[in-house]
Design a protein around this motif. Structure first.
Motif, PDB file in Angstrom:
ATOM      1  N   ALA A 152       0.843  -1.107  -0.056  1.00 50.72           N
ATOM      2  CA  ALA A 152      -0.098   0.064  -0.071  1.00 50.72           C
ATOM      3  C   ALA A 152       1.015   1.171  -0.048  1.00 50.72           C
ATOM      4  CB  ALA A 152      -1.027   0.037   1.251  1.00 50.72           C
ATOM      5  N   PRO A 153       0.466   2.166  -0.946  1.00 54.18           N
ATOM      6  CA  PRO A 153       1.521   3.392  -1.132  1.00 54.18           C
ATOM      7  C   PRO A 153       1.293   4.284   0.360  1.00 54.18           C
ATOM      8  CG  PRO A 153      -0.317   3.604  -2.492  1.00 54.18           C
ATOM      9  CD  PRO A 153      -0.278   2.248  -1.967  1.00 54.18           C
ATOM     10  N   THR A 154      -0.026   4.219   0.796  1.00 48.64           N
ATOM     11  CA  THR A 154      -0.196   5.104   2.192  1.00 48.64           C
ATOM     12  C   THR A 154      -1.012   4.760   3.102  1.00 48.64           C
ATOM     13  OG1 THR A 154      -2.255   5.871   1.242  1.00 48.64           O
ATOM     14  CG2 THR A 154      -0.330   7.130   0.434  1.00 48.64           C
ATOM     15  N   GLU A 155      -0.940   5.239   4.086  1.00 50.92           N
ATOM     16  CA  GLU A 155      -2.040   4.715   5.225  1.00 50.92           C
ATOM     17  C   GLU A 155      -3.487   4.490   4.760  1.00 50.92           C
ATOM     18  OE1 GLU A 155      -1.167   3.355   8.189  1.00 50.92           O
ATOM     19  OE2 GLU A 155       0.863   3.724   8.253  1.00 50.92           O
ATOM     20  N   ALA A 156      -3.995   5.534   4.137  1.00 55.31           N
ATOM     21  CA  ALA A 156      -5.256   5.593   3.497  1.00 55.31           C
ATOM     22  C   ALA A 156      -5.468   4.487   2.703  1.00 55.31           C
ATOM     23  CB  ALA A 156      -5.515   6.852   2.818  1.00 55.31           C
ATOM     24  N   ALA A 157      -4.712   3.948   1.815  1.00 55.71           N
ATOM     25  CA  ALA A 157      -4.641   2.983   0.965  1.00 55.71           C
ATOM     26  C   ALA A 157      -4.754   1.554   2.106  1.00 55.71           C
ATOM     27  CB  ALA A 157      -3.672   2.652   0.060  1.00 55.71           C
ATOM     28  N   LYS A 158      -3.890   1.494   2.966  1.00 50.47           N
ATOM     29  CA  LYS A 158      -4.133   0.276   4.046  1.00 50.47           C
ATOM     30  C   LYS A 158      -5.352   0.282   4.568  1.00 50.47           C
ATOM     31  CE  LYS A 158      -2.187  -1.450   8.310  1.00 50.47           C
ATOM     32  NZ  LYS A 158      -1.177  -1.476   9.135  1.00 50.47           N
ATOM     33  N   GLU A 159      -5.851   1.398   5.186  1.00 52.06           N
ATOM     34  CA  GLU A 159      -7.219   1.521   5.766  1.00 52.06           C
ATOM     35  C   GLU A 159      -8.538   0.933   4.744  1.00 52.06           C
ATOM     36  OE1 GLU A 159      -8.124   2.040   8.844  1.00 52.06           O
ATOM     37  OE2 GLU A 159      -5.970   2.151   9.149  1.00 52.06           O
ATOM     38  N   ASN A 160      -8.307   1.313   3.388  1.00 49.63           N
ATOM     39  CA  ASN A 160      -9.258   0.612   2.360  1.00 49.63           C
ATOM     40  C   ASN A 160      -9.319  -0.677   2.513  1.00 49.63           C
ATOM     41  OD1 ASN A 160     -10.060   3.323   1.657  1.00 49.63           O
ATOM     42  ND2 ASN A 160      -8.627   3.399  -0.009  1.00 49.63           N
ATOM     43  N   LEU A 161      -7.878  -1.288   2.551  1.00 52.31           N
ATOM     44  CA  LEU A 161      -7.781  -2.716   2.451  1.00 52.31           C
ATOM     45  C   LEU A 161      -8.148  -3.679   3.594  1.00 52.31           C
ATOM     46  CD1 LEU A 161      -4.036  -2.916   0.978  1.00 52.31           C
ATOM     47  CD2 LEU A 161      -6.175  -3.558  -0.210  1.00 52.31           C
ATOM     48  N   LEU A 162      -8.226  -2.929   4.820  1.00 53.63           N
ATOM     49  CA  LEU A 162      -8.565  -3.593   6.349  1.00 53.63           C
ATOM     50  C   LEU A 162     -10.282  -3.418   6.332  1.00 53.63           C
ATOM     51  CD1 LEU A 162      -6.193  -1.777   8.581  1.00 53.63           C
ATOM     52  CD2 LEU A 162      -6.250  -4.116   7.822  1.00 53.63           C
ATOM     53  N   PHE A 163     -10.740  -2.175   5.552  1.00 50.22           N
ATOM     54  CA  PHE A 163     -12.148  -2.158   5.177  1.00 50.22           C
ATOM     55  C   PHE A 163     -12.771  -3.287   4.578  1.00 50.22           C
ATOM     56  CE2 PHE A 163     -15.880  -0.631   3.086  1.00 50.22           C
ATOM     57  CZ  PHE A 163     -16.485  -0.182   4.048  1.00 50.22           C
ATOM     58  N   GLU A 164     -11.945  -3.539   3.587  1.00 48.28           N
ATOM     59  CA  GLU A 164     -12.408  -4.798   2.729  1.00 48.28           C
ATOM     60  C   GLU A 164     -12.071  -6.244   3.399  1.00 48.28           C
ATOM     61  OE1 GLU A 164     -10.593  -3.879  -1.079  1.00 48.28           O
ATOM     62  OE2 GLU A 164     -11.924  -2.345  -1.580  1.00 48.28           O
ATOM     63  N   HIS A 165     -11.416  -6.122   4.720  1.00 53.22           N
ATOM     64  CA  HIS A 165     -11.330  -7.592   5.426  1.00 53.22           C
ATOM     65  C   HIS A 165      -9.923  -8.339   4.837  1.00 53.22           C
ATOM     66  CE1 HIS A 165     -15.064  -6.998   7.346  1.00 53.22           C
ATOM     67  NE2 HIS A 165     -15.755  -6.876   5.928  1.00 53.22           N
ATOM     68  N   GLN A 166      -9.082  -7.557   4.337  1.00 53.51           N
ATOM     69  CA  GLN A 166      -7.662  -8.201   4.187  1.00 53.51           C
ATOM     70  C   GLN A 166      -7.001  -8.292   5.451  1.00 53.51           C
ATOM     71  OE1 GLN A 166      -7.649  -9.361   1.409  1.00 53.51           O
ATOM     72  NE2 GLN A 166      -8.964  -8.148   0.061  1.00 53.51           N
ATOM     73  N   GLU A 167      -5.946  -9.146   5.475  1.00 51.90           N
ATOM     74  CA  GLU A 167      -5.259  -9.475   6.662  1.00 51.90           C
ATOM     75  C   GLU A 167      -4.280  -8.401   6.797  1.00 51.90           C
ATOM     76  OE1 GLU A 167      -5.550 -11.607   9.060  1.00 51.90           O
ATOM     77  OE2 GLU A 167      -7.112 -12.724   8.141  1.00 51.90           O
ATOM     78  N   GLU A 168      -4.235  -7.762   8.129  1.00 54.25           N
ATOM     79  CA  GLU A 168      -3.217  -6.519   8.237  1.00 54.25           C
ATOM     80  C   GLU A 168      -1.780  -7.192   7.987  1.00 54.25           C
ATOM     81  OE1 GLU A 168      -2.643  -3.074  11.448  1.00 54.25           O
ATOM     82  OE2 GLU A 168      -3.967  -4.561  11.950  1.00 54.25           O
ATOM     83  N   THR A 169      -1.613  -8.351   8.377  1.00 54.02           N
ATOM     84  CA  THR A 169      -0.287  -8.799   8.455  1.00 54.02           C
ATOM     85  C   THR A 169       0.437  -9.160   6.965  1.00 54.02           C
ATOM     86  OG1 THR A 169      -1.000 -11.199   8.424  1.00 54.02           O
ATOM     87  CG2 THR A 169      -0.398 -10.268  10.521  1.00 54.02           C
ATOM     88  N   GLN A 170      -0.654  -8.938   5.825  1.00 55.70           N
ATOM     89  CA  GLN A 170      -0.456  -9.128   4.637  1.00 55.70           C
ATOM     90  C   GLN A 170      -0.271  -7.701   3.848  1.00 55.70           C
ATOM     91  OE1 GLN A 170       0.498 -12.267   5.585  1.00 55.70           O
ATOM     92  NE2 GLN A 170       0.673 -12.404   3.076  1.00 55.70           N
ATOM     93  N   ILE A 171      -0.360  -6.623   4.551  1.00 55.92           N
ATOM     94  CA  ILE A 171      -0.312  -5.295   4.074  1.00 55.92           C
ATOM     95  C   ILE A 171       0.998  -4.633   4.716  1.00 55.92           C
ATOM     96  CG2 ILE A 171      -1.703  -2.863   4.001  1.00 55.92           C
ATOM     97  CD1 ILE A 171      -4.006  -4.633   4.737  1.00 55.92           C
TER      98      ILE A 171
END
Length: 373
Positions: A152-171
């Motif tokens: 993820a290029p930014t923290e906001a992009a990471k938050e989008n992935l977490l919102f979609e239930h992607q594993e935080e350990t994979q981000i």
């Protein structure tokens, strides 16, 4: 210890630019990495020019018919078939994709069916409107659904992935490698014949347009509007680089020709573009990559689109969405040319909105940590 064979599909000029520092970092560590570069694009001349600029050579080139002859579904089908052949021949260990092109989606699907892990640079970017930009937004969402490791290029992009239930350990938040490139290419002593020929104290407006949805009438509206702005502001010089072999260049020749303060030209080399942009007063563009680049050298951007998957630039007030409506463009241009306080507001002092220039080394280090034993 065997090195990690990483397949890297390239399909756009912007994609090559962003991938270049990652590929270079892998090539510098031949003990651990073997990048396999696959070119899949109809714009071979543009893509090969930037490959040559970085001294990169493709290992495979796919023959895909132009989309305007067959359509997206047929293009996707042919890409899947050809990528399957390349995967069988190269036997990669992982597929490393970037962005939101149809080639990114096809490569991720191919890897999934071949039981290869997928790592995605620029993971998590979203407009949350599947029709805007079309079809890019769904390409990136579907790619992320197939991804195993998210850069993820930014923290906001990471938050989008977490919102979609992607594993935080994979981000992993890495920043965007475009920032690496801009920092490397920027030259404070840069000089060019173009800039040397401009009057002292003029205000340079840099205009770039390349998105498919902006061809034809939308581009015509923008070009006519910009000609009017140049004619009513005697200290403004407009620089407009476009692909020489495109319909857009022909249209621009008709609408912008024979004006002393309008400079229509073929696409610049990367170094020329970045250093010209850095010396511009402001930038009009429909390119999300240019939005990212402009934050590094603190230049305001008027975005010729209806929305953006880089909202960080909107929150930082370095970018304003104007679309291609002449009234919106004229008003935004008038404000920035005449309101010094507004202009200072958009000239962000923060250069690290999209990264600190170390994205490529973070990406390569994470691949090494996770996949090389």
């Amino acid at each position: 210890m065997a090195n990690l064979k990483v397949m890297i599909p390239l399909s756009t000029r912007a994609g090559v630019i962003k991938f270049a520092p990652v590929i270079k970092a892998m090539q510098a560590d031949q003990v651990n990495f073997e990048p396999v570069i696959v070119v899949a694009s109809q714009k071979y001349q543009q893509l090969h020019a930037v490959l040559n600029y970085f001294g990169l050579k493709p290992d495979f080139e796919l023959n895909v018919d132009p989309v305007n002859e067959r359509g997206k579904l047929d293009e996707l089908s042919r890409l899947l078939h050809n990528l399957q052949t390349v995967v069988n021949a190269a036997q990669p260990d992982i597929m490393l994709t970037l962005g939101d092109t149809i080639v990114t989606l096809a490569a991720s699907l191919s890897a999934f069916y071949c039981h290869l892990p997928v790592a995605h640079i620029e993971a998590g970017l979203r407009t949350f409107d599947k029709h805007e930009p079309f079809p890019d937004e769904m390409h990136r969402q579907l790619t992320d659904a197939l991804t195993d490791l998210y850069f993820a290029p930014t923290e906001a992009a990471k938050e989008n992935l977490l919102f979609e239930h992607q594993e935080e350990t994979q981000i992993v938040v890495t920043g965007n490698p475009i920032v690496d490139v801009v920092q490397d290419e920027y030259d404070p002593k840069y000089a060019s014949a173009l800039l040397a020929g401009l009057p002292d104290h003029c205000r340079i407006i840099l205009l770039t347009m390349g998105r498919i949805e902006n061809t034809g009438l939308p581009m015509e509206r923008v070009l006519r509007t910009m000609r009017d702005i140049v004619e009513t502001n005697p200290d403004v010089e407009l620089i407009c680089p476009l692909p020489l072999d495109s319909q857009s260049f022909s249209l621009a020749e008709q609408l912008l020709a024979n004006h002393q303060r309008i400079h229509l030209m073929p696409l610049m080399t990367l170094g020329d573009f970045i250093n010209t942009a850095a010396r511009s007063y402001l930038i009009l563009t429909d390119s999300a990559g240019t939005v990212e680049e402009a934050t590094v050298f603190h230049r305001p951007v008027l975005l010729l689109r209806q929305n953006t998957e880089r909202p960080e630039a909107l929150f930082a007030q370095t970018t304003k969405i104007v679309g291609t409506d002449p009234t919106s463009i004229q008003q935004a241009m008038f404000d920035l040319l005449n309101d010094k306080h507004l202009y200072r507001t958009m000239v962000s002092e923060s250069a690290d909105i999209f990264g600190d220039g170390h994205a490529a080394e973070r990406i390569v280090a994470e691949l090494k940590k996770r996949f090389i034993k």
